[in-house]
Design an enzyme around this catalytic site. Structure first.
Site, PDB file in Angstrom:
ATOM      1  N   ARG A   1     -12.075  -5.414  -6.796  1.00  0.00           N
ATOM      2  CA  ARG A   1     -11.854  -5.996  -5.690  1.00  0.00           C
ATOM      3  C   ARG A   1     -13.436  -6.347  -4.849  1.00  0.00           C
ATOM      4  O   ARG A   1     -14.084  -5.345  -4.734  1.00  0.00           O
ATOM      5  CB  ARG A   1     -11.104  -4.940  -4.948  1.00  0.00           C
ATOM      6  CG  ARG A   1      -9.915  -5.613  -3.833  1.00  0.00           C
ATOM      7  CD  ARG A   1      -8.935  -4.460  -2.974  1.00  0.00           C
ATOM      8  NE  ARG A   1      -9.803  -3.500  -2.683  1.00  0.00           N
ATOM      9  CZ  ARG A   1      -9.558  -2.496  -1.333  1.00  0.00           C
ATOM     10  NH1 ARG A   1      -8.191  -3.330  -1.321  1.00  0.00           N
ATOM     11  NH2 ARG A   1      -9.877  -1.557  -1.347  1.00  0.00           N
TER      12      ARG A   1
ATOM     13  N   TYR B   1     -10.905   0.821  10.080  1.00  0.00           N
ATOM     14  CA  TYR B   1     -12.001   1.106   9.792  1.00  0.00           C
ATOM     15  C   TYR B   1     -12.314  -0.213   9.207  1.00  0.00           C
ATOM     16  O   TYR B   1     -12.939  -0.258   8.070  1.00  0.00           O
ATOM     17  CB  TYR B   1     -11.784   2.424   9.399  1.00  0.00           C
ATOM     18  CG  TYR B   1     -10.879   2.652   8.925  1.00  0.00           C
ATOM     19  CD1 TYR B   1     -10.793   2.330   7.393  1.00  0.00           C
ATOM     20  CD2 TYR B   1      -9.767   3.751   9.531  1.00  0.00           C
ATOM     21  CE1 TYR B   1      -9.559   2.498   6.573  1.00  0.00           C
ATOM     22  CE2 TYR B   1      -8.330   3.799   8.394  1.00  0.00           C
ATOM     23  CZ  TYR B   1      -8.165   3.216   7.129  1.00  0.00           C
ATOM     24  OH  TYR B   1      -7.755   3.241   6.052  1.00  0.00           O
ATOM     25  N   LYS B   2     -10.971  -0.996   8.273  1.00  0.00           N
ATOM     26  CA  LYS B   2     -12.229  -2.159   7.563  1.00  0.00           C
ATOM     27  C   LYS B   2     -12.213  -3.219   8.342  1.00  0.00           C
ATOM     28  O   LYS B   2     -13.848  -3.051   8.097  1.00  0.00           O
ATOM     29  CB  LYS B   2     -10.378  -2.581   7.285  1.00  0.00           C
ATOM     30  CG  LYS B   2     -10.155  -0.940   6.054  1.00  0.00           C
ATOM     31  CD  LYS B   2      -8.257  -1.640   5.850  1.00  0.00           C
ATOM     32  CE  LYS B   2      -7.815  -0.307   4.861  1.00  0.00           C
ATOM     33  NZ  LYS B   2      -6.443  -0.302   4.737  1.00  0.00           N
TER      34      LYS B   2
ATOM     35  N   PHE C   1       1.391  -1.481   0.079  1.00  0.00           N
ATOM     36  CA  PHE C   1       0.391   0.119   0.395  1.00  0.00           C
ATOM     37  C   PHE C   1       1.252   0.973   0.126  1.00  0.00           C
ATOM     38  O   PHE C   1       1.927   1.114   1.467  1.00  0.00           O
ATOM     39  CB  PHE C   1      -1.034  -0.300   1.105  1.00  0.00           C
ATOM     40  CG  PHE C   1      -1.691   0.903   1.174  1.00  0.00           C
ATOM     41  CD1 PHE C   1      -3.400   0.830   0.510  1.00  0.00           C
ATOM     42  CD2 PHE C   1      -1.452   2.205   1.635  1.00  0.00           C
ATOM     43  CE1 PHE C   1      -4.589   0.646   0.883  1.00  0.00           C
ATOM     44  CE2 PHE C   1      -3.080   3.140   1.362  1.00  0.00           C
ATOM     45  CZ  PHE C   1      -4.139   2.978   1.208  1.00  0.00           C
TER      46      PHE C   1
ATOM     47  N   ASP D   1       2.630  -4.597   8.679  1.00  0.00           N
ATOM     48  CA  ASP D   1       0.968  -3.927   9.031  1.00  0.00           C
ATOM     49  C   ASP D   1      -0.131  -4.830   7.898  1.00  0.00           C
ATOM     50  O   ASP D   1      -0.025  -6.090   7.137  1.00  0.00           O
ATOM     51  CB  ASP D   1       1.561  -2.876   7.093  1.00  0.00           C
ATOM     52  CG  ASP D   1      -0.134  -2.304   7.476  1.00  0.00           C
ATOM     53  OD1 ASP D   1      -1.125  -2.634   7.576  1.00  0.00           O
ATOM     54  OD2 ASP D   1       0.477  -1.283   6.808  1.00  0.00           O
TER      55      ASP D   1
HETATM   56  C1  PLP Z   1      -5.817   0.804   4.349  1.00  0.00           C
HETATM   57  C2  PLP Z   1      -3.899   1.102   4.359  1.00  0.00           C
HETATM   58  C3  PLP Z   1      -3.342   2.036   5.087  1.00  0.00           C
HETATM   59  C4  PLP Z   1      -4.324   3.106   5.093  1.00  0.00           C
HETATM   60  O1  PLP Z   1      -3.130   4.079   5.947  1.00  0.00           O
HETATM   61  P1  PLP Z   1      -3.678   5.532   6.721  1.00  0.00           P
HETATM   62  O2  PLP Z   1      -3.206   6.167   7.345  1.00  0.00           O
HETATM   63  O3  PLP Z   1      -5.061   3.899   8.391  1.00  0.00           O
HETATM   64  O4  PLP Z   1      -4.810   6.065   6.141  1.00  0.00           O
HETATM   65  C5  PLP Z   1      -2.239   1.388   5.079  1.00  0.00           C
HETATM   66  N1  PLP Z   1      -1.807   0.039   4.735  1.00  0.00           N
HETATM   67  C6  PLP Z   1      -2.282  -0.438   4.230  1.00  0.00           C
HETATM   68  C7  PLP Z   1      -1.600  -1.349   3.893  1.00  0.00           C
HETATM   69  C8  PLP Z   1      -3.583  -0.597   4.404  1.00  0.00           C
HETATM   70  O5  PLP Z   1      -3.747  -1.432   3.902  1.00  0.00           O
END
Ligand code: PLP
Length: 447
Positions: free
Chosen positions: A406, A257-258, A160, A232
């Site tokens: 997705r 939030y996921k 990400f 992560d």
């Molecule tokens: C959703 C996600 C994020 C989100 O980061 P925020 O700082 O909460 O916006 C970060 N890393 C991964 C791998 C994600 O899937």
């Protein structure tokens, strides 16, 4: 620390969701099942009751819980309570009276249970991006004390982007000759490891492909090379087993939030392995991380515990509603969640490949269920318009570059007939070329 007088803290009602002996229920899946067979799977689903704990709009099949989880039914009531009674009536006294100050650590302790990290410690605070900065800073400092020659940070090219951006920023900011080394998906991890590597940051479930790392094996490999492992868990927590303590992981971060259904922008978590609890120090030394914040001393001294990973005042409303979602996940049997997640994603792949075989859909996600998380991605040359057209049919998934459709399967609230209906809607969109309508080509600010 528990506070039985705090409504969210006592919410153990969901605990009975997953009876023992659920193992056989989700397997084996019949080949190319009919809608009736999917309804039968729903009827036998030991997690079916948990759907009632969520409020989902009628007529919508929500397959985007990997991006923004659904709303727990009790979240609005909890929000109203915090606003009207705690804030409105008890005002600043709520920091003590309603234990606002301990909210981040109380939620952190719950997350630690969810991710198998109770020997370490966890706090819910800030965003995943900010927490990556903190743990990366902490890990680099630990390594510098042992072997300052280790100047490489390893991560994944397909990670990400924020994870990579934060590493880049840290490298530039420190200006100490650190560099980022990226590995490709499916390339052997050991190729990137060596005596020059300080820290490895991996995402357990890839946000696009859904590929799942063997967290314990990768951590062992990273440690054998002398590096520290940061995980992560954004697409893991609430969906796949993690086992941080058992793996001896060093640090972890993730969002709430996921799959944890904490609400839009709800704070993330940061977890520190027991081996580093007393020694790891993070670079954002704000007053909430101080040993005695209300002594208002001019000099910084880190708290002795996980609170040192806090920075400043936290969003109490967001934390309060996040607890509603976290409690639901905590009440479910983690093994049953994983089994249902695999059953749902396997059913989806099976139905797409058998019923939509005439269309140019390519599976991006690993076919082996042991190697994927809880979402499934298919590539389609007109992916963007196809997803928009599908959403217009009431099936909400999302689109990720390049050309990737997705679909997230949240085992707490998605069902088997929903999967069947989603594939049927996708069939209509493709067979009838509904995606060709001009309005499906336009892009909004968020995809
Ligand atoms: C959703 C996600 C994020 C989100 O980061 P925020 O700082 O909460 O916006 C970060 N890393 C991964 C791998 C994600 O899937």
């Amino acid at each position: 620390m528990t506070h039985p007088d705090v409504p969210g803290a006592a919410a153990g009602a969901a605990r009975a969701l997953a009876p023992e002996g659920a193992a056989a229920v989700f397997a084996p899946l019949p080949a190319a099942p009919s809608r009736e067979q999917c309804l039968a799977l729903d009827a036998a689903d030991p997690l079916a009751a948990s759907r009632e704990l969520f409020a989902l709009p009628a007529g919508v099949i929500y397959l985007d819980g990997n991006s923004l989880g659904a709303m727990p039914r009790n979240a609005p009531e909890r929000a109203r309570e915090v606003v009207e009674q705690e804030w409105g009536r008890d005002l600043i006294g709520s920091w003590n009276k309603h234990h606002w100050f301990e909210l981040p650590t109380r939620l952190g302790a719950k997350i630690a249970r969810l991710v198998g990290g109770e020997r370490g410690a966890c706090v819910v605070t800030d965003t995943t991006s900010v927490n990556i900065f903190k743990v990366l800073g902490a890990a680099l400092e630990l390594q510098r004390a042992v072997d300052p020659g280790r100047r490489v940070i390893v991560s994944e090219r397909e990670n990400f982007p924020t994870d990579l951006y934060v590493i880049e920023g840290m490298v530039e900011w420190l200006d100490r000759g650190y560099e980022l080394r990226l590995i490709d998906e499916d390339a052997p991890l050991e190729d990137a490891l060596g005596v020059d590597v300080a820290v490895v940051l991996l995402t357990q479930v890839n946000y696009r492909t859904g590929r799942l790392w063997d967290l314990a094996a990768a951590t062992a490999q990273i440690h054998a090379s002398g590096a520290l492992a940061i995980w992560d868990l954004c697409h893991s927590a609430g969906a796949v087993p993690v086992g941080l303590d058992a793996a001896g992981a060093d640090f972890a971060v993730g969002c709430s939030y996921k799959y944890l259904n904490g609400g839009p922008g709800s704070p993330a978590f940061v977890w520190v392995g027991e081996q580093h609890l007393g020694s790891a120090r993070q670079p954002l030394t704000g007053w909430w991380g101080h040993a005695r914040p209300f002594d208002m001393e001019p000099g910084y001294e880190p708290a002795s515990d996980i609170r040192r990973f806090q920075v400043g005042t936290q969003p109490i409303l967001s934390l309060a509603t996040a607890e509603c979602g976290i409690d639901i996940a905590l009440g479910a049997d983690g093994a049953a969640l994983r089994r249902k997640s695999i059953a749902l994603s396997s059913l989806f792949i099976e139905l797409v490949e058998t019923r939509l075989a005439a269309h140019p859909l390519t599976l991006v996600t690993p076919r082996d269920p042991a190697r994927r998380g809880s979402h499934v991605s298919f590539r389609h040359p007109e992916g963007f318009a196809v997803m928009k057209a599908l959403i217009a049919q009431g099936v909400i998934g999302d689109y990720r570059e390049p050309e990737v459709l997705r679909f997230g399967f949240a085992p707490l609230y998605n069902g088997f007939a929903e999967v069947w209906d989603a594939v049927e809607a996708l069939r209509r969109v493709l067979d009838e070329e509904l995606w060709r309508a001009p309005e499906f080509g336009e892009r909004g600010a968020v995809t």
